[in-house]
Design a protein around this motif. Structure first.
Motif, PDB file in Angstrom:
ATOM      1  N   GLU A  34       0.512  -0.909  -0.194  1.00 18.68           N
ATOM      2  CA  GLU A  34      -0.364   0.192   0.144  1.00 18.68           C
ATOM      3  C   GLU A  34       1.048   1.308  -0.255  1.00 18.68           C
ATOM      4  OE1 GLU A  34      -3.419   2.651   0.052  1.00 18.68           O
ATOM      5  OE2 GLU A  34      -3.358   0.243  -0.361  1.00 18.68           O
ATOM      6  N   ALA A  35       2.367   1.553   0.289  1.00 18.28           N
ATOM      7  CA  ALA A  35       2.824   2.144   1.062  1.00 18.28           C
ATOM      8  C   ALA A  35       3.831   2.203   1.299  1.00 18.28           C
ATOM      9  CB  ALA A  35       2.174   3.864   1.995  1.00 18.28           C
ATOM     10  N   VAL A  36       5.005   2.885   1.144  1.00 17.66           N
ATOM     11  CA  VAL A  36       6.823   2.997   2.152  1.00 17.66           C
ATOM     12  C   VAL A  36       7.430   4.294   1.664  1.00 17.66           C
ATOM     13  CG1 VAL A  36       8.478   2.915   0.809  1.00 17.66           C
ATOM     14  CG2 VAL A  36       6.581   1.135  -0.411  1.00 17.66           C
ATOM     15  N   LEU A  37       7.393   3.997   4.006  1.00 17.45           N
ATOM     16  CA  LEU A  37       7.839   5.317   4.344  1.00 17.45           C
ATOM     17  C   LEU A  37       9.262   4.930   4.049  1.00 17.45           C
ATOM     18  CD1 LEU A  37       4.446   5.350   4.840  1.00 17.45           C
ATOM     19  CD2 LEU A  37       5.751   6.899   7.071  1.00 17.45           C
ATOM     20  N   THR A  38      10.016   6.141   3.344  1.00 13.87           N
ATOM     21  CA  THR A  38      11.463   6.441   3.376  1.00 13.87           C
ATOM     22  C   THR A  38      11.850   7.803   4.534  1.00 13.87           C
ATOM     23  OG1 THR A  38      11.786   4.703   1.339  1.00 13.87           O
ATOM     24  CG2 THR A  38      13.717   5.936   2.102  1.00 13.87           C
ATOM     25  N   GLN A  39      12.708   7.096   5.411  1.00 13.55           N
ATOM     26  CA  GLN A  39      12.841   8.284   5.968  1.00 13.55           C
ATOM     27  C   GLN A  39      14.764   8.372   5.875  1.00 13.55           C
ATOM     28  OE1 GLN A  39       9.246   8.634   7.152  1.00 13.55           O
ATOM     29  NE2 GLN A  39      10.446   9.379   8.285  1.00 13.55           N
TER      30      GLN A  39
END
Length: 474
Positions: free
Chosen positions: A391-396
């Motif tokens: 659904e989603a990818v969060l790259t910090q």
């Protein structure tokens, strides 16, 4: 959003009472109890030494403070401040202390896991449980508090004992089909117990063996397979056995969904396998690729920016899928495919190289699953369990230290050790800087059970974040 003042704390020992009315904080050897609605101090207790562990009883009437170095446990009463209890384990030592679900018994584990002592606050009776196994997740209570499962080690074999918590009667005792039991956990319904085997120490593998494992080439025959997950019923019957492969590096994390319909298993091969609760077979396998070519998932990337105007307001209510909401020092940008995910190649020459899925968390409605792959430390992956896809990818910008779902809705909060708080929901992402006069770095976080408040923990400080901006807090 609204933030409270900053308060002192030690060892990140901050706990909200089960009824949600109070907050207990440890500051060295002092225990501070505050009214959560006003943050005013209600009680102040002084312990005999620096507090190592602290826990509320299930009815929010008592607080347990353990001092492991001295083998002491002190119990304080919220209703009767003058009443207190002290438990001294003496020379046998103390490595763990916790409440039973009824809030009237304390379970102390002695050094070297020689035994577990059950102390009753009501009758002052003492009972002992022998042969507890020395593993991090070897004791687990069912969610309803009726049963306790305990891993044991006797005569070089693994056993599981199931106790009735009301009277500590032994309900079942059975041997498990494990070589070296690493953990156990009840399903949310309390009907099924998951037990999993440990994997071989990575440091014990030679360079070539570990490289072959990463390249999916058969390991040498001398390395015995350790990937094994076992499902047991309440009466000790083996319901199913699951093994994904015959590699020597196996299970790294296990997580039940709140609905008990899914069991997610994170492995050292950087994949998550989800089992269903009917056949206990794999229904989907989630991978963590370094390159996302043609994906329907939204990829959010944190980028630094110049300080914004102080008058700018940031709210979760105006998040949209295409927005890039930001704090005063960072924001999220949506990246179109293809996207390269930052990854670190594990060093097989070092002991315990960082690899594999170490963190799993289901949303409260079991709709979403959040995962973290250790050699992609800056990234959180969110999977849709209805559509069975990413659904989603969060790259910090830096490594993710902690993430946790709101207990009431599909909203994920995470922190990376800087001054920001990050949140994801199906509508989008937001990055908010925690306002404070000094340096406040968020190292850990936890939700209030109502989902309206977050506790943000730094190294020696804490701060509360309120999502309801209509309420004013001091």
């Amino acid at each position: 959003m609204d933030f409270s003042d900053v308060f002192k704390q030690s060892n990140q020992l901050v706990r909200i009472s089960p009824d949600g009315k109070y907050m207990a904080t440890c500051v060295q050897y002092r225990l501070v109890v505050r009214d959560l609605s006003t943050l005013q101090i209600l009680q102040l207790y002084t312990c005999l030494d620096q507090i190592s562990y602290m826990e509320w009883s299930s009815d929010s009437l008592f607080i347990l403070c353990a001092m492991y170095k001295r083998g002491l446990v002190q119990v304080w009463s919220l209703e009767q401040p003058d009443w207190h209890c002290k438990i001294d384990e003496g020379s046998i030592g103390l490595v763990s202390s916790r409440w039973s679900p009824d809030g009237r018994h304390i379970l102390n584990t002695t050094e070297f896991h020689l035994r577990i002592t059950v102390w009753s606050l009501c009758s002052k009776a003492v009972s002992y449980i022998k042969y507890p196994k020395a593993c991090d997740k070897g004791l687990n209570f069912s969610r309803d508090g009726h049963y306790m499962a305990l891993a044991e080690r006797r005569e070089c074999k693994d056993y599981v004992s199931i106790f009735v918590c009301d009277n500590w009667h032994l309900l079942r005792h059975f041997v498990t089909e494990t070589e070296d039991l690493a953990g156990l956990e009840w399903s949310s319904s309390g009907c099924v117990l998951a037990v999993w085997d440990s994997c071989l120490e990575v440091s014990g593998l030679r360079h070539r063996e570990f490289t072959l494992f990463l390249d999916f080439v058969e390991t040498p025959a001398c390395v015995s397979p350790q990937y094994k997950l076992l499902l047991y019923s309440l009466d000790g019957r083996l319901l199913s056995t699951y093994s994904a492969y015959d590699w020597s590096l196996g299970i790294k994390s296990v997580c039940w969904s709140p609905s008990s319909q899914f069991l997610a298993v994170g492995s050292y091969d950087e994949k998550v396998r989800v089992l269903n609760h009917i056949t206990w077979k794999k229904i989907v396998q989630f991978e963590h690729p370094a390159t996302l070519d043609d994906t329907k998932a939204t990829v959010y990337k944190e980028v630094e920016r110049r300080p914004a105007r102080s008058s700018e307001e940031i709210s979760l209510h105006n998040i949209t899928a295409g927005s890039a909401l930001f704090s005063t020092n960072s924001k999220y940008e949506i990246c179109p495919p293809p996207v390269q995910i930052p990854a670190v190649e594990p060093d097989p020459d070092r002991a315990n190289p960082v690899v594999g899925v170490s963190a799993l968390a289901f949303s409260a409605d079991s709709r979403y699953l959040a995962t973290k792959n250790d050699n992609m430390a800056n990234t959180v992956w969110v999977w849709d369990m209805q559509k069975l896809r990413l659904e989603a990818v969060l790259t910090q910008a830096s490594g993710v230290r902690c993430f946790q779902w709101n207990p009431r809705c599909a909203r994920l909060a995470l922190c990376t050790g800087n001054a920001n708080l990050y949140m994801w929901s199906p509508g989008g992402c937001v990055s908010v800087q925690v306002p404070s006069e000094g340096q406040f770095h968020v190292l850990s976080l936890s939700w209030h059970h109502t989902g309206d408040c977050l506790i943000l923990l730094g190294k020696e400080q804490l701060c509360l974040c309120y999502l309801d901006t209509n309420k004013q807090h001091s």
